[in-house]
Motif scaffolding. Structure first.
Motif, PDB file in Angstrom:
ATOM      1  N   ALA A  56     -61.598  -6.042  27.888  1.00 63.25           N
ATOM      2  CA  ALA A  56     -62.748  -5.687  27.938  1.00 63.25           C
ATOM      3  C   ALA A  56     -62.674  -4.127  27.809  1.00 63.25           C
ATOM      4  O   ALA A  56     -62.579  -2.972  26.422  1.00 63.25           O
ATOM      5  N   GLY A  57     -62.139  -3.276  28.667  1.00 65.09           N
ATOM      6  CA  GLY A  57     -61.600  -2.542  28.722  1.00 65.09           C
ATOM      7  C   GLY A  57     -60.923  -1.770  28.076  1.00 65.09           C
ATOM      8  O   GLY A  57     -60.762  -0.623  27.634  1.00 65.09           O
ATOM      9  N   ILE A  58     -59.538  -2.569  27.756  1.00 66.49           N
ATOM     10  CA  ILE A  58     -58.340  -2.015  26.367  1.00 66.49           C
ATOM     11  C   ILE A  58     -58.855  -1.900  24.977  1.00 66.49           C
ATOM     12  O   ILE A  58     -59.301  -0.829  24.315  1.00 66.49           O
ATOM     13  N   SER A  59     -60.410  -3.263  24.789  1.00 69.65           N
ATOM     14  CA  SER A  59     -60.615  -2.921  23.760  1.00 69.65           C
ATOM     15  C   SER A  59     -61.600  -1.997  23.699  1.00 69.65           C
ATOM     16  O   SER A  59     -61.387  -0.712  22.403  1.00 69.65           O
ATOM     17  N   LEU A  60     -62.376  -1.479  24.555  1.00 72.49           N
ATOM     18  CA  LEU A  60     -63.157  -0.095  24.584  1.00 72.49           C
ATOM     19  C   LEU A  60     -62.256   1.030  24.362  1.00 72.49           C
ATOM     20  O   LEU A  60     -62.843   1.962  23.198  1.00 72.49           O
ATOM     21  N   TRP A  61     -60.943   1.391  25.198  1.00 71.29           N
ATOM     22  CA  TRP A  61     -61.321   2.719  24.789  1.00 71.29           C
ATOM     23  C   TRP A  61     -59.803   2.083  22.917  1.00 71.29           C
ATOM     24  O   TRP A  61     -60.182   3.614  22.629  1.00 71.29           O
TER      25      TRP A  61
END
Length: 151
Positions: A56-61
């Motif tokens: 989720a963090g990588i996708s948001l970034w």
């Protein structure tokens, strides 16, 4: 006879004492295996949660880093201002055509450079309902600078 009555009691006591430690060992082994299974699934659950949060963090970034900024440009106003200025100048048809070509090149280059530098999606003002930054003045200054340099 005392031996005979005593022996059956001893025989009865032996199986009870022999089974008592075994029955105590079975619940301890069962609880250890239950605890081991619980710890195994707790680790699996933690890893799944951690990988999901990381994803989720990588996708948001990625979405934030690669999503373009929406800006508005008043192309009609810019073209009208250019037409007014060029109409005031006494130019021949060839000079007017050359000036219009330079203006078109300067405007195209300016918009392309702004788009590349700012990762922007440039929309004309009538297409924007609200919320987009107006870059008209900045683009007009850049067009003027490019036209002065192209002379």
């Amino acid at each position: 006879m005392a031996d005979v009555t005593h022996t059956p009691q001893t025989d009865m006591q032996l199986p009870e004492t022999a089974t008592a430690p075994a029955s105590q060992a079975e619940p301890a082994a069962a609880s250890r295996s239950k605890r081991a299974r619980y710890l195994k699934w707790a680790r699996v659950g933690f890893l799944v949660t951690a990988f999901t949060a990381l994803n989720a963090g990588i996708s948001l970034w990625l979405v934030q880093a690669h999503s373009p900024t929406v800006v508005a440009f008043n192309m009609k106003g810019t073209l009208d201002a250019f037409m007014d200025q060029s109409a005031k100048a006494s130019l021949s048809d060839a000079q007017g055509a050359a000036l219009a070509s330079r203006f078109n090149t300067a405007m195209t280059e300016s918009l392309t450079a702004y788009q590349a530098d700012h990762q922007a999606l440039i929309l004309v003002q009538p297409a924007v309902v609200g919320g987009a930054q107006d870059i008209t003045a900045e683009i007009q200054h850049d067009i003027a600078r490019r036209m002065r340099g192209a002379q």
